[in-house]
Scaffold this motif. Sequence first.
Motif, PDB file in Angstrom:
ATOM      1  N   MET A   1      35.433  33.047  44.126  1.00 61.19           N
ATOM      2  CA  MET A   1      36.579  33.444  43.330  1.00 61.19           C
ATOM      3  C   MET A   1      36.531  32.771  41.963  1.00 61.19           C
ATOM      4  SD  MET A   1      39.095  35.533  44.086  1.00 61.19           S
ATOM      5  CE  MET A   1      40.606  35.136  43.279  1.00 61.19           C
ATOM      6  N   GLU A   2      36.268  31.462  41.952  1.00 61.82           N
ATOM      7  CA  GLU A   2      36.282  30.719  40.692  1.00 61.82           C
ATOM      8  C   GLU A   2      35.210  31.207  39.734  1.00 61.82           C
ATOM      9  OE1 GLU A   2      36.118  26.535  41.365  1.00 61.82           O
ATOM     10  OE2 GLU A   2      37.749  26.585  42.821  1.00 61.82           O
ATOM     11  N   GLU A   3      34.050  31.542  40.261  1.00 62.16           N
ATOM     12  CA  GLU A   3      32.927  31.925  39.404  1.00 62.16           C
ATOM     13  C   GLU A   3      33.064  33.329  38.830  1.00 62.16           C
ATOM     14  OE1 GLU A   3      28.107  32.530  39.821  1.00 62.16           O
ATOM     15  OE2 GLU A   3      29.121  31.134  41.171  1.00 62.16           O
ATOM     16  N   HIS A   4      33.474  34.302  39.667  1.00 66.26           N
ATOM     17  CA  HIS A   4      33.500  35.698  39.238  1.00 66.26           C
ATOM     18  C   HIS A   4      34.903  36.274  39.051  1.00 66.26           C
ATOM     19  CE1 HIS A   4      29.206  35.964  39.898  1.00 66.26           C
ATOM     20  NE2 HIS A   4      29.366  35.420  41.093  1.00 66.26           N
ATOM     21  N   GLY A   5      35.916  35.575  39.523  1.00 64.10           N
ATOM     22  CA  GLY A   5      37.281  36.073  39.408  1.00 64.10           C
ATOM     23  C   GLY A   5      37.658  37.055  40.500  1.00 64.10           C
ATOM     24  N   HIS A   6      36.715  37.307  41.422  1.00 62.71           N
ATOM     25  CA  HIS A   6      37.006  38.201  42.542  1.00 62.71           C
ATOM     26  C   HIS A   6      36.094  37.862  43.719  1.00 62.71           C
ATOM     27  CE1 HIS A   6      33.561  40.196  40.650  1.00 62.71           C
ATOM     28  NE2 HIS A   6      33.302  40.667  41.852  1.00 62.71           N
ATOM     29  N   MET A   7      36.453  38.383  44.850  1.00 65.52           N
ATOM     30  CA  MET A   7      35.658  38.214  46.053  1.00 65.52           C
ATOM     31  C   MET A   7      35.661  39.570  46.758  1.00 65.52           C
ATOM     32  SD  MET A   7      36.401  35.730  49.348  1.00 65.52           S
ATOM     33  CE  MET A   7      37.144  34.541  48.280  1.00 65.52           C
ATOM     34  N   ARG A   8      34.461  40.069  47.105  1.00 65.81           N
ATOM     35  CA  ARG A   8      34.377  41.383  47.741  1.00 65.81           C
ATOM     36  C   ARG A   8      33.678  41.279  49.085  1.00 65.81           C
ATOM     37  NH1 ARG A   8      35.606  45.882  45.632  1.00 65.81           N
ATOM     38  NH2 ARG A   8      33.906  47.049  46.577  1.00 65.81           N
ATOM     39  N   ASN A   9      34.351  41.757  50.109  1.00 71.27           N
ATOM     40  CA  ASN A   9      33.797  41.851  51.463  1.00 71.27           C
ATOM     41  C   ASN A   9      33.180  40.552  51.967  1.00 71.27           C
ATOM     42  OD1 ASN A   9      34.595  44.538  51.674  1.00 71.27           O
ATOM     43  ND2 ASN A   9      32.714  45.256  50.728  1.00 71.27           N
ATOM     44  N   PHE A  10      33.887  39.462  51.746  1.00 68.30           N
ATOM     45  CA  PHE A  10      33.465  38.164  52.268  1.00 68.30           C
ATOM     46  C   PHE A  10      33.850  38.128  53.740  1.00 68.30           C
ATOM     47  CE2 PHE A  10      34.440  33.742  53.340  1.00 68.30           C
ATOM     48  CZ  PHE A  10      33.217  33.146  53.023  1.00 68.30           C
ATOM     49  N   TYR A  32      45.261  38.004  35.536  1.00 69.90           N
ATOM     50  CA  TYR A  32      45.222  37.120  34.371  1.00 69.90           C
ATOM     51  C   TYR A  32      46.290  37.521  33.357  1.00 69.90           C
ATOM     52  CZ  TYR A  32      40.763  36.040  36.494  1.00 69.90           C
ATOM     53  OH  TYR A  32      39.787  35.676  37.390  1.00 69.90           O
ATOM     54  N   ASP A  33      46.772  36.526  32.658  1.00 70.83           N
ATOM     55  CA  ASP A  33      47.739  36.818  31.600  1.00 70.83           C
ATOM     56  C   ASP A  33      46.986  37.172  30.322  1.00 70.83           C
ATOM     57  OD1 ASP A  33      46.886  34.433  30.452  1.00 70.83           O
ATOM     58  OD2 ASP A  33      48.677  33.306  31.024  1.00 70.83           O
ATOM     59  N   SER A  34      47.714  37.416  29.241  1.00 70.71           N
ATOM     60  CA  SER A  34      47.104  37.858  27.981  1.00 70.71           C
ATOM     61  C   SER A  34      46.199  36.794  27.353  1.00 70.71           C
ATOM     62  CB  SER A  34      48.192  38.281  26.993  1.00 70.71           C
ATOM     63  OG  SER A  34      49.046  37.175  26.729  1.00 70.71           O
ATOM     64  N   LEU A  35      46.345  35.538  27.745  1.00 69.22           N
ATOM     65  CA  LEU A  35      45.494  34.459  27.228  1.00 69.22           C
ATOM     66  C   LEU A  35      44.286  34.200  28.134  1.00 69.22           C
ATOM     67  CD1 LEU A  35      48.292  31.966  26.135  1.00 69.22           C
ATOM     68  CD2 LEU A  35      46.993  33.564  24.700  1.00 69.22           C
ATOM     69  N   GLY A  36      44.139  35.000  29.199  1.00 67.07           N
ATOM     70  CA  GLY A  36      43.010  34.838  30.099  1.00 67.07           C
ATOM     71  C   GLY A  36      43.197  33.775  31.160  1.00 67.07           C
ATOM     72  N   ARG A  37      44.407  33.266  31.283  1.00 65.71           N
ATOM     73  CA  ARG A  37      44.679  32.251  32.308  1.00 65.71           C
ATOM     74  C   ARG A  37      44.995  32.932  33.639  1.00 65.71           C
ATOM     75  NH1 ARG A  37      49.179  29.259  28.821  1.00 65.71           N
ATOM     76  NH2 ARG A  37      49.927  31.363  29.136  1.00 65.71           N
ATOM     77  N   THR A  38      44.578  32.277  34.705  1.00 66.47           N
ATOM     78  CA  THR A  38      44.854  32.811  36.037  1.00 66.47           C
ATOM     79  C   THR A  38      46.336  32.737  36.316  1.00 66.47           C
ATOM     80  OG1 THR A  38      42.713  32.034  36.818  1.00 66.47           O
ATOM     81  CG2 THR A  38      44.306  32.608  38.496  1.00 66.47           C
TER      82      THR A  38
END
Length: 102
Positions: A1-10, A32-38
């Motif tokens: 999650m931290e590296e790619h911002g998503h997790m698929r079929n883990f 993410y918000d408009s500043l790119g923060r989670t």
Amino acid sequence: MEEHGHMRNFEATLRRKNGSPIYVLINAFGMYDSLGRTGTNSRLMLDVTGLHTYQSELQRERDFSGKILNNTQSLILVSDTAGLISYANRRWYEAGFEQRNS
């Protein structure tokens, strides 16, 4: 999650209260918000225990069938109507049969 911002079929194995396993596929993504923060994370877990059980049973059946077919004294060869061979048991190879890739 931290590296790619998503997790698929883990695939993960969880435990029920009684200790039995439950197999799940996890999909998650960050918002993410408009500043790119989670901001928030959304997660979906899909119970694939039935599929996992079915695959295990199917593998046991294949192993069992393979043992029978390879340990019989009969020559067993499976081909289609065009003559393409999809299976030859061990006895065929012992008799000198060679599978050719052409």
